[in-house]
Design a protein around this motif. Structure first.
Motif, PDB file in Angstrom:
ATOM      1  N   VAL A  20       0.775  -1.108  -0.045  1.00  0.00           N
ATOM      2  CA  VAL A  20      -0.056   0.015   0.150  1.00  0.00           C
ATOM      3  C   VAL A  20       0.856   1.373   0.141  1.00  0.00           C
ATOM      4  N   VAL A  21       1.823   1.393   0.823  1.00  0.00           N
ATOM      5  CA  VAL A  21       2.939   2.367   0.871  1.00  0.00           C
ATOM      6  C   VAL A  21       3.456   2.637  -0.252  1.00  0.00           C
ATOM      7  N   ASP A  22       4.033   1.465  -1.004  1.00  0.00           N
ATOM      8  CA  ASP A  22       4.781   1.583  -2.329  1.00  0.00           C
ATOM      9  C   ASP A  22       3.444   2.364  -3.234  1.00  0.00           C
ATOM     10  N   ARG A  23       2.507   1.958  -3.242  1.00  0.00           N
ATOM     11  CA  ARG A  23       1.320   2.315  -4.494  1.00  0.00           C
ATOM     12  C   ARG A  23       1.137   3.788  -4.058  1.00  0.00           C
ATOM     13  N   LEU A  24       0.963   4.223  -2.703  1.00  0.00           N
ATOM     14  CA  LEU A  24       0.627   5.578  -2.486  1.00  0.00           C
ATOM     15  C   LEU A  24       1.716   6.429  -2.507  1.00  0.00           C
ATOM     16  N   SER A  25       3.032   6.127  -2.320  1.00  0.00           N
ATOM     17  CA  SER A  25       4.278   6.809  -2.413  1.00  0.00           C
ATOM     18  C   SER A  25       4.265   7.544  -3.849  1.00  0.00           C
ATOM     19  N   GLY A  26       3.696   6.864  -4.792  1.00  0.00           N
ATOM     20  CA  GLY A  26       3.762   7.583  -6.073  1.00  0.00           C
ATOM     21  C   GLY A  26       3.106   8.482  -6.594  1.00  0.00           C
ATOM     22  N   ILE A  27       2.137   9.059  -5.629  1.00  0.00           N
ATOM     23  CA  ILE A  27       1.424  10.063  -5.638  1.00  0.00           C
ATOM     24  C   ILE A  27       1.679  11.429  -5.019  1.00  0.00           C
ATOM     25  N   PHE A  28       2.561  11.250  -4.284  1.00  0.00           N
ATOM     26  CA  PHE A  28       3.138  12.307  -3.617  1.00  0.00           C
ATOM     27  C   PHE A  28       4.481  13.055  -4.016  1.00  0.00           C
ATOM     28  N   PRO A  29       4.453  14.263  -4.099  1.00  0.00           N
ATOM     29  CA  PRO A  29       5.975  15.202  -4.560  1.00  0.00           C
ATOM     30  C   PRO A  29       7.028  14.371  -3.607  1.00  0.00           C
ATOM     31  N   ASP A  30       6.746  14.531  -2.420  1.00  0.00           N
ATOM     32  CA  ASP A  30       7.761  14.228  -1.383  1.00  0.00           C
ATOM     33  C   ASP A  30       8.141  12.627  -1.303  1.00  0.00           C
ATOM     34  N   GLY A  31       7.444  11.988  -1.987  1.00  0.00           N
ATOM     35  CA  GLY A  31       7.514  10.519  -1.818  1.00  0.00           C
ATOM     36  C   GLY A  31       6.745   9.963  -0.718  1.00  0.00           C
ATOM     37  N   GLY A  32       5.687  10.689  -0.166  1.00  0.00           N
ATOM     38  CA  GLY A  32       5.018  10.084   0.823  1.00  0.00           C
ATOM     39  C   GLY A  32       5.530  10.021   2.476  1.00  0.00           C
ATOM     40  N   ASP A  33       6.547  10.623   2.790  1.00  0.00           N
ATOM     41  CA  ASP A  33       7.210  10.453   3.938  1.00  0.00           C
ATOM     42  C   ASP A  33       6.286  10.442   5.206  1.00  0.00           C
ATOM     43  N   ALA A  34       5.313  11.126   5.131  1.00  0.00           N
ATOM     44  CA  ALA A  34       4.155  10.924   6.330  1.00  0.00           C
ATOM     45  C   ALA A  34       3.616   9.512   6.482  1.00  0.00           C
ATOM     46  N   LEU A  35       3.540   8.720   5.161  1.00  0.00           N
ATOM     47  CA  LEU A  35       3.157   7.483   5.278  1.00  0.00           C
ATOM     48  C   LEU A  35       4.085   6.464   6.125  1.00  0.00           C
ATOM     49  N   LEU A  36       5.188   7.001   6.597  1.00  0.00           N
ATOM     50  CA  LEU A  36       6.178   6.195   7.429  1.00  0.00           C
ATOM     51  C   LEU A  36       6.060   6.605   8.849  1.00  0.00           C
ATOM     52  N   ASP A  37       5.585   7.644   9.008  1.00  0.00           N
ATOM     53  CA  ASP A  37       5.530   8.403  10.464  1.00  0.00           C
ATOM     54  C   ASP A  37       4.253   7.606  11.181  1.00  0.00           C
ATOM     55  N   PRO A  38       4.622   6.706  12.169  1.00  0.00           N
ATOM     56  CA  PRO A  38       3.342   6.100  12.950  1.00  0.00           C
ATOM     57  C   PRO A  38       2.602   6.909  13.665  1.00  0.00           C
ATOM     58  N   SER A  39       2.970   8.288  13.822  1.00  0.00           N
ATOM     59  CA  SER A  39       1.916   9.136  14.554  1.00  0.00           C
ATOM     60  C   SER A  39       0.947   9.937  13.578  1.00  0.00           C
ATOM     61  N   SER A  40       1.354   9.705  12.363  1.00  0.00           N
ATOM     62  CA  SER A  40       0.523  10.634  11.300  1.00  0.00           C
ATOM     63  C   SER A  40      -0.747   9.839  10.889  1.00  0.00           C
ATOM     64  N   PRO A  41      -1.839  10.827  10.511  1.00  0.00           N
ATOM     65  CA  PRO A  41      -3.007  10.367   9.985  1.00  0.00           C
ATOM     66  C   PRO A  41      -2.976   9.615   8.795  1.00  0.00           C
ATOM     67  N   GLN A  42      -1.897  10.088   8.035  1.00  0.00           N
ATOM     68  CA  GLN A  42      -1.651   9.543   6.824  1.00  0.00           C
ATOM     69  C   GLN A  42      -1.145   7.948   6.933  1.00  0.00           C
ATOM     70  N   TYR A  43      -0.232   7.668   8.100  1.00  0.00           N
ATOM     71  CA  TYR A  43       0.125   6.369   8.203  1.00  0.00           C
ATOM     72  C   TYR A  43      -1.050   5.709   8.730  1.00  0.00           C
ATOM     73  N   ALA A  44      -1.971   6.161   9.601  1.00  0.00           N
ATOM     74  CA  ALA A  44      -3.117   5.529  10.031  1.00  0.00           C
ATOM     75  C   ALA A  44      -3.935   4.993   8.971  1.00  0.00           C
ATOM     76  N   ALA A  45      -4.065   6.006   7.843  1.00  0.00           N
ATOM     77  CA  ALA A  45      -5.044   5.836   6.658  1.00  0.00           C
ATOM     78  C   ALA A  45      -4.427   4.491   5.806  1.00  0.00           C
TER      79      ALA A  45
END
Length: 189
Positions: A20-45
């Motif tokens: 999921v993270v690999d697939r979502l990372s492609g839609i963010f200009p920053d590569g989806g850093d928030a997806l790897l932060d366990p305290s972020s809403p993006q990670y929870a999503a």
């Protein structure tokens, strides 16, 4: 007797999450850093998407980019705005429901779906309206709201939202109606 191969091990939730993270990372200009932060809403999503019992790494490819983007954006909105504290949240984060059946989410073709004309196409509908007003949303509007590229109406008025209005909203080309009054937001559009 015929030889049989051993059953393959079911993918771990970590494998599904990584997919999921690999697939979502492609839609963010920053590569989806928030997806790897366990305290972020993006990670929870992303975790919520990966927790779908019907979703395995190999079936993730069957989920269209639009469906994945919509589910992720809406789940991020839910987690960013304290979804558990909303006054009503009927259907939100229910893995068995298409997002179009979540409270305040409207899709192109909703009327056809309600009449049963679109059976079997639950993830092919496109979100066109997000109307979650006066529901006690708190927190901030995440930039991921702009992933709902076909939204024409975004109504978040009468909540307790704070912070700045995300710059990303200006990139929502289909947006015709934006209602954010009755919150404590700052910034320009």
């Amino acid at each position: 007797p015929r030889a049989t191969s051993p059953p393959t091990a079911a993918p771990t939730s970590a494998e599904t999450f990584d997919s999921v993270v690999d697939r979502l990372s492609g839609i963010f200009p920053d590569g989806g850093d928030a997806l790897l932060d366990p305290s972020s809403p993006q990670y929870a999503a992303a975790r919520w998407i990966a927790s779908d019992p019907n979703l395995q790494p190999e079936s993730l490819g069957l989920l269209t980019d639009v469906a994945l983007r919509q589910r992720y954006a809406l789940a991020t909105i839910y987690y960013s705005t304290n979804g558990e504290g909303w006054r009503l949240s009927k259907g939100w984060l229910d893995q068995d429901l298409p997002v179009c059946e979540w409270l305040g989410v409207r899709c192109e073709g909703d009327e056809l779906r309600r009449r049963g004309s679109l059976r079997g196409r639950r993830d092919e509908l496109v979100v066109t309206k997000l109307q979650i007003f006066e529901l006690n949303l708190t927190g901030t509007i995440p930039a991921e709201v702009s992933l709902l590229k076909n939204v024409t109406t975004l109504s978040l008025y009468g909540n307790n939202l704070t912070g700045t209005i995300p710059d990303s909203i200006s990139g929502m080309a289909a947006l015709q109606e934006l209602e954010l009054d009755g919150n404590d937001l700052t910034g320009f559009i």
